[in-house]
Write an enzyme that holds these catalytic residues in place. Structure first.
Site, mmCIF file in Angstrom:
data_model
loop_
_atom_site.group_PDB
_atom_site.id
_atom_site.type_symbol
_atom_site.label_atom_id
_atom_site.label_comp_id
_atom_site.label_asym_id
_atom_site.label_seq_id
_atom_site.Cartn_x
_atom_site.Cartn_y
_atom_site.Cartn_z
ATOM 1 N N LYS A 49 43.959 8.623 56.233
ATOM 2 C CA LYS A 49 43.939 7.345 55.489
ATOM 3 C C LYS A 49 43.925 7.592 53.979
ATOM 4 O O LYS A 49 43.144 6.996 53.247
ATOM 5 C CB LYS A 49 42.750 6.481 55.911
ATOM 6 C CG LYS A 49 42.799 6.063 57.375
ATOM 7 C CD LYS A 49 41.798 4.987 57.702
ATOM 8 C CE LYS A 49 41.834 4.575 59.156
ATOM 9 N NZ LYS A 49 41.306 5.577 60.088
HETATM 10 O O1 LIG Z 1 44.159 4.986 61.512
HETATM 11 C C1 LIG Z 1 43.450 4.979 62.521
HETATM 12 O O2 LIG Z 1 43.558 5.854 63.354
HETATM 13 C C2 LIG Z 1 42.599 3.810 62.768
HETATM 14 C C3 LIG Z 1 43.076 2.603 62.269
HETATM 15 C C4 LIG Z 1 42.480 1.423 62.691
HETATM 16 O O3 LIG Z 1 42.930 0.320 62.360
HETATM 17 N N1 LIG Z 1 41.390 1.477 63.511
HETATM 18 C C5 LIG Z 1 40.876 2.663 63.952
HETATM 19 O O4 LIG Z 1 39.921 2.632 64.737
HETATM 20 N N2 LIG Z 1 41.427 3.847 63.541
HETATM 21 C C6 LIG Z 1 40.841 5.139 63.932
HETATM 22 O O5 LIG Z 1 41.034 5.288 65.335
HETATM 23 C C7 LIG Z 1 39.867 5.834 65.954
HETATM 24 C C8 LIG Z 1 39.373 4.848 66.992
HETATM 25 O O6 LIG Z 1 38.409 5.428 67.795
HETATM 26 P P1 LIG Z 1 37.962 4.819 69.208
HETATM 27 O O7 LIG Z 1 37.525 3.420 68.956
HETATM 28 O O8 LIG Z 1 36.859 5.718 69.618
HETATM 29 O O9 LIG Z 1 39.166 4.892 70.116
HETATM 30 C C9 LIG Z 1 38.884 6.127 64.843
HETATM 31 O O10 LIG Z 1 39.001 7.479 64.490
HETATM 32 C C10 LIG Z 1 39.332 5.265 63.686
HETATM 33 O O11 LIG Z 1 39.096 5.869 62.434
#
Ligand SMILES: O=C(O)c1cc(=O)[nH]c(=O)n1[C@@H]1O[C@H](COP(=O)(O)O)[C@@H](O)[C@H]1O
Length: 307
Positions: A105
């Site tokens: 990011k």
């Molecule tokens: O860019 C990302 O990966 C990201 C964007 C977004 O809108 N929301 C989001 O949750 N993420 C990332 O995706 C992952 C989600 O994790 P879980 O919720 O455990 O599947 C985390 O590492 C967040 O930093």
């Protein structure tokens, strides 16, 4: 001309999977056996355990997913040893023919973004194949990533409509021209993506669209016919498998679905005594969960394709 989106789409088809596993290693959720010999006062020792955990996860899911997505914060916490764990993880994932999406990011003024772009889309040890980019600074902040991706045949995902509950506070703001901020950004992305589509019709310039916002995704899918969506938020954040069809195009392309905690800590939902599991159990639970997620995604992906 071929681009990185072509590779991504062909990997999805080869493996019959649009699933990405997020590598967000958190010691709190590691089974005891992995922590037995770890010195919790030593970043070096912890970073070794993190790499070991990632190695096991990668081996468990390599046939079920097309990519891994390390979230950099979980490595930066442990300083230079954490970064080494990240570098080893990237190298290991590559050796298993997995695409690496660094969830960094990043985004800054042009000159600094150019340095970030070299770090994550160049040839160095922290570079993966794709990176997440924060477009908030404007085009001089994200163009260096686009240039680096183009020059090195790699790709990026610009944050567009993120999965978190407060994403509406800024991203959904209505502008003086009556448009919503994320729609304006989508228009800008489409201008760039439309000019750089590969043989399968998609650009290496993708967008992050949270799995928690299927209505917005349906609109964005139409606005961005040349951008692959990286879709986090599936599972623990509330994104439902049945809503994922909105993120795909009519051919079942156009999106990759990412899940971190739901897969890498799958054992926590299976066993109340999860901390006592042994390695073969960890592998089994994680692989089964990845396989289930892959099938759930395929069910909606192809459902839309045949509709
Ligand atoms: O860019 C990302 O990966 C990201 C964007 C977004 O809108 N929301 C989001 O949750 N993420 C990332 O995706 C992952 C989600 O994790 P879980 O919720 O455990 O599947 C985390 O590492 C967040 O930093």
């Amino acid at each position: 001309m071929r681009n990185f989106a072509d590779k991504l789409i062909e990997e999805v088809s080869r493996k019959n999977s649009a699933l990405v596993v997020g590598l967000d290693p958190d010691l709190e959720y590691f089974p005891d056996y992995l922590l037995e010999d770890v010195d919790l006062s030593s970043d070096e020792s912890i970073a070794d355990a993190i790499f070991e955990f990632n190695r096991i996860i990668i081996d468990a899911v390599a046939d079920e997913v097309i990519a891994v997505k390390p979230q950099l914060a979980y490595y930066e916490v442990y300083g230079s040893f954490g970064i080494q764990a990240l570098e080893r993880t990237i190298a290991y994932a590559r050796s298993k023919d997995l695409i690496v999406i660094n969830d960094a990011k990043r985004g800054d003024i042009g000159s600094t973004s150019a340095a970030y772009a070299r770090a994550y889309l160049g040839k160095g040890t922290m570079a993966g194949d794709m990176v997440t980019v924060n477009p908030f600074l404007g085009s001089d902040g994200y163009m260096p990533f686009i240039q680096a991706a183009r020059d090195n045949n790699k790709g990026l995902f610009l944050l567009l409509k993120t999965s978190n509950p407060s994403s509406h506070e800024l991203q959904d703001l209505q502008l003086a021209n009556g448009k919503v901020l994320y729609d304006m950004l989508a228009e800008e992305i489409e201008k760039l993506a439309g000019d750089s589509a590969g043989v399968h019709g998609y650009s290496y310039i993708g967008a992050v669209v949270g799995g928690t916002y299927p209505e917005e995704a349906a609109k964005l899918r139409r606005a961005l016919p040349h951008s692959i969506f990286l879709v986090p938020g599936f599972g623990i954040q509330g994104g439902r498998a049945e809503d994922l069809s909105e993120f795909f195009d009519d051919k079942g392309n156009g999106a990759v679905i990412s899940s971190s905690r739901g897969i890498i800590y799958a054992y926590r939902n299976q066993r109340s005594d999860w901390s006592r599991i042994v390695e073969s159990e960890l592998i089994r639970y994680v692989r089964e969960e990845a396989s289930t997620a892959k099938e759930q995604i395929n069910a909606v992906r192809f459902h839309k394709a045949t509709r």
